[in-house]
Design an enzyme around this catalytic site. Structure first.
Site, short mmCIF file in Angstrom:
data_model
loop_
_atom_site.label_atom_id
_atom_site.label_comp_id
_atom_site.label_asym_id
_atom_site.label_seq_id
_atom_site.Cartn_x
_atom_site.Cartn_y
_atom_site.Cartn_z
CB CYS A 140 -0.89 -0.02 1.23
SG CYS A 140 -1.80 1.53 1.50
N GLY A 141 0.66 2.13 -0.95
CA GLY A 141 1.44 3.35 -1.06
C GLY A 141 1.33 4.24 0.17
#
Length: 113
Positions: free
Chosen positions: A10-11
């Site tokens: 997840c960024g």
């Protein structure tokens, strides 16, 4: 001790982890997809966040949309759903002592350091 519930794919979670690394403070990383929180751990996190279980669910996630959207669940049922499908847990969650935040946006993490 500071703890981050982290998903490396997840960024936003990676951005949150980067902020913690830059802070110079010691912290623990829990990759919650591998180390799934127990019901008691989730209840504790929810209490620190001051939110209900449904507010911790990623309701746009495909698993939620296909299997759970539009249905009514008790808080206990929602916690069970998150344990069975940890990808549904909002991320990153950062806990510092008796305070916690969901790092969306990641800069919210700075407020509790």
């Amino acid at each position: 001790m500071i703890t981050i519930y982290h998903n490396p794919r997840c960024g936003k979670s990676r951005e949150g982890l980067s902020l913690l690394e830059k802070s110079g403070k010691e912290f623990e990383i829990i990759q919650y997809l591998k180390e799934v929180p127990t019901a008691e751990e989730l209840k504790s996190i929810l209490k620190l966040l001051g939110i209900s279980p449904i507010e911790l669910v990623r309701q746009k996630e495909e698993i939620w949309v296909q299997n759970f959207k539009g249905k009514t669940f008790s808080d206990e049922e929602i916690i069970k759903i998150m344990i069975e499908n940890p990808i549904l847990i909002e991320r990153p969650i950062v806990i510092n002592g008796k305070t916690a935040t969901i790092g969306r946006p990641p800069e919210k993490i700075l407020e509790i350091l």
